[in-house]
Design a protein around this motif. Structure first.
Motif, PDB file in Angstrom:
ATOM      1  N   GLY A  29      -5.785   5.048   7.258  1.00 53.21           N
ATOM      2  CA  GLY A  29      -4.622   4.509   6.202  1.00 53.21           C
ATOM      3  C   GLY A  29      -4.646   2.747   6.381  1.00 53.21           C
ATOM      4  O   GLY A  29      -3.599   2.726   6.088  1.00 53.21           O
ATOM      5  N   GLY A  30      -4.898   2.110   7.219  1.00 52.60           N
ATOM      6  CA  GLY A  30      -5.096   1.310   7.175  1.00 52.60           C
ATOM      7  C   GLY A  30      -5.232   0.292   6.290  1.00 52.60           C
ATOM      8  O   GLY A  30      -4.649  -0.241   5.420  1.00 52.60           O
ATOM      9  N   ALA A  31      -6.830   1.100   6.212  1.00 50.67           N
ATOM     10  CA  ALA A  31      -7.442   0.463   3.929  1.00 50.67           C
ATOM     11  C   ALA A  31      -6.349   0.904   2.926  1.00 50.67           C
ATOM     12  O   ALA A  31      -6.011   0.475   1.701  1.00 50.67           O
ATOM     13  N   GLY A  32      -5.851   2.569   3.035  1.00 50.83           N
ATOM     14  CA  GLY A  32      -4.748   2.952   1.777  1.00 50.83           C
ATOM     15  C   GLY A  32      -3.572   1.958   1.748  1.00 50.83           C
ATOM     16  O   GLY A  32      -3.051   2.015   1.011  1.00 50.83           O
ATOM     17  N   LYS A  33      -3.129   1.195   2.797  1.00 49.90           N
ATOM     18  CA  LYS A  33      -1.950   0.433   3.112  1.00 49.90           C
ATOM     19  C   LYS A  33      -2.331  -0.355   2.792  1.00 49.90           C
ATOM     20  O   LYS A  33      -1.050  -1.256   1.258  1.00 49.90           O
ATOM     21  N   ALA A  34      -3.126  -1.509   2.175  1.00 46.98           N
ATOM     22  CA  ALA A  34      -3.397  -2.173   1.947  1.00 46.98           C
ATOM     23  C   ALA A  34      -3.581  -2.236   0.721  1.00 46.98           C
ATOM     24  O   ALA A  34      -3.733  -3.032  -0.870  1.00 46.98           O
ATOM     25  N   ILE A  35      -4.225  -1.388  -0.646  1.00 45.88           N
ATOM     26  CA  ILE A  35      -4.515  -0.640  -1.593  1.00 45.88           C
ATOM     27  C   ILE A  35      -3.012  -1.167  -2.248  1.00 45.88           C
ATOM     28  O   ILE A  35      -2.269  -1.326  -3.336  1.00 45.88           O
ATOM     29  N   VAL A  36      -2.713   0.534  -1.315  1.00 46.71           N
ATOM     30  CA  VAL A  36      -0.700   0.168  -1.850  1.00 46.71           C
ATOM     31  C   VAL A  36       0.345  -1.042  -2.290  1.00 46.71           C
ATOM     32  O   VAL A  36       0.430  -1.168  -3.288  1.00 46.71           O
ATOM     33  N   ALA A  37      -0.100  -1.969  -1.488  1.00 48.31           N
ATOM     34  CA  ALA A  37       0.281  -3.016  -0.699  1.00 48.31           C
ATOM     35  C   ALA A  37      -0.138  -4.272  -2.274  1.00 48.31           C
ATOM     36  O   ALA A  37       0.278  -4.709  -3.222  1.00 48.31           O
ATOM     37  N   SER A  38      -1.465  -4.064  -2.558  1.00 50.34           N
ATOM     38  CA  SER A  38      -2.191  -5.120  -3.472  1.00 50.34           C
ATOM     39  C   SER A  38      -1.304  -4.599  -5.191  1.00 50.34           C
ATOM     40  O   SER A  38      -1.255  -4.862  -5.997  1.00 50.34           O
ATOM     41  N   GLY A  39      -0.633  -3.349  -5.049  1.00 51.66           N
ATOM     42  CA  GLY A  39      -0.330  -2.910  -6.693  1.00 51.66           C
ATOM     43  C   GLY A  39      -0.567  -1.901  -7.706  1.00 51.66           C
ATOM     44  O   GLY A  39      -0.494  -2.074  -8.787  1.00 51.66           O
ATOM     45  N   ALA A  40      -1.681  -1.531  -7.045  1.00 54.48           N
ATOM     46  CA  ALA A  40      -2.778  -0.163  -7.480  1.00 54.48           C
ATOM     47  C   ALA A  40      -2.566   0.981  -7.493  1.00 54.48           C
ATOM     48  O   ALA A  40      -3.535   1.604  -8.370  1.00 54.48           O
ATOM     49  N   VAL A  41      -1.226   1.459  -7.015  1.00 59.62           N
ATOM     50  CA  VAL A  41      -1.658   2.949  -6.874  1.00 59.62           C
ATOM     51  C   VAL A  41       0.081   2.513  -7.590  1.00 59.62           C
ATOM     52  O   VAL A  41       1.027   2.316  -7.293  1.00 59.62           O
ATOM     53  N   ARG A  42       0.243   4.096  -8.408  1.00 60.90           N
ATOM     54  CA  ARG A  42       1.321   4.230  -9.676  1.00 60.90           C
ATOM     55  C   ARG A  42       1.444   6.006  -9.179  1.00 60.90           C
ATOM     56  O   ARG A  42       0.750   6.501  -8.473  1.00 60.90           O
TER      57      ARG A  42
END
Length: 74
Positions: A29-42
């Motif tokens: 979940g922590g890695a997921g938070k970093a991915i979302v914070a990077s702007g990579a998720v739509r």
């Protein structure tokens, strides 16, 4: 052509960072938070920066060349 995963939602909603983990797109979940914070998720075609955004059945989540179609379990 993007790869499409179907995620069966067995509750009202799932947090975006947890969905990425449950779908196998990140290790935690922590890695997921970093991915979302990077702007990579739509979500439904719009960049989503809220890590714990509630994802419900009927929504489409995209990361890189992978689409996650969220459907009602059953």
């Amino acid at each position: 052509m993007p790869e499409t995963l179907v995620f069966e939602l067995d509750r009202e909603h799932v947090e975006l960072n947890q969905l990425l983990k449950l779908a196998g797109l990140c290790d935690s979940g922590g890695a997921g938070k970093a991915i979302v914070a990077s702007g990579a998720v739509r979500v439904d075609g719009v960049v989503e920066l809220r890590r714990t955004c509630k994802i419900r059945a009927g929504q489409m989540v995209e990361l890189d060349d992978v689409r996650i179609e969220v459907v009602v379990a059953g």
